[in-house]
Design a protein around this motif. Structure first.
Motif, short mmCIF file in Angstrom:
data_model
loop_
_atom_site.label_atom_id
_atom_site.label_comp_id
_atom_site.label_asym_id
_atom_site.label_seq_id
_atom_site.Cartn_x
_atom_site.Cartn_y
_atom_site.Cartn_z
N UNK A 77 0.85 -1.18 0.00
CA UNK A 77 0.00 0.00 0.00
C UNK A 77 0.88 1.24 0.00
N UNK A 78 0.42 2.26 -0.68
CA UNK A 78 1.14 3.53 -0.73
C UNK A 78 0.19 4.65 -0.32
N UNK A 79 0.74 5.64 0.36
CA UNK A 79 -0.04 6.81 0.76
C UNK A 79 0.78 8.05 0.45
N UNK A 80 0.19 9.05 -0.20
CA UNK A 80 0.95 10.28 -0.43
C UNK A 80 1.22 10.97 0.91
N UNK A 81 2.46 11.45 1.08
CA UNK A 81 2.81 12.17 2.32
C UNK A 81 3.26 13.60 2.01
N UNK A 82 3.09 14.01 0.75
CA UNK A 82 3.36 15.39 0.36
C UNK A 82 2.48 15.74 -0.83
N UNK A 83 2.37 17.03 -1.08
CA UNK A 83 1.67 17.48 -2.27
C UNK A 83 2.58 17.32 -3.48
N UNK A 84 2.03 17.48 -4.67
CA UNK A 84 2.85 17.49 -5.87
C UNK A 84 3.72 18.74 -5.86
N UNK A 85 5.01 18.57 -6.15
CA UNK A 85 5.91 19.69 -6.38
C UNK A 85 6.14 19.75 -7.88
N UNK A 86 5.67 20.81 -8.50
CA UNK A 86 5.82 20.94 -9.95
C UNK A 86 7.24 21.41 -10.26
#
Length: 129
Positions: A77-86
């Motif tokens: 399982x994976x969970x995002x721990x940050x927002x997208x950095x463009x």
């Protein structure tokens, strides 16, 4: 995201052992590529069981559901721990992408060396006291 946008994002990963298997990652990359996302780089952090992914969106109709399903079927399982950095919003050249990655790696290396030097200084201060 627009076609050609390059982003970074950090994810927690439940099983880093399997996630580091090259054949497994190649299959995962093929799935994401078919759905409009090219993985450019992965940086695995074993200490906090996370991965930083640099990816390029190759389609306006991108989708990562099949990739997440593939991970889930393999017990990860994976969970995002940050927002997208463009990082870039247009199609940079391959050499520009490589240059950015090299610069980031050098920066991380410098941070590691600075941290080690700080620990050494603190140890010397303790010995002197």
């Amino acid at each position: 995201m627009k076609v050609g946008t390059i982003v970074e994002r950090n994810y927690s990963v439940s099983d880093l052992g399997k996630y580091q298997d090259e054949l497994f990652l190649n299959e995962l990359d093929e799935i994401t590529a078919r759905d409009g996302v090219t993985i450019l780089k992965r940086t695995i952090n074993k200490e906090n069981k996370s991965v930083k992914i640099t990816a390029r969106f190759d389609s306006d109709q991108w989708d990562v559901c099949k990739a997440v399903d593939f991970l889930s079927k393999n017990g990860i399982s994976v969970e995002p721990i940050s927002d997208f950095l463009i990082i870039a919003e247009k199609n940079p050249t391959e050499s520009q992408i490589k240059m950015r990655i090299i610069c980031e790696e050098k920066l991380e290396s410098a941070k590691d060396k600075a941290g080690t030097a700080l620990v050494d200084i603190e140890a010397l201060e303790e010995q002197a006291a």
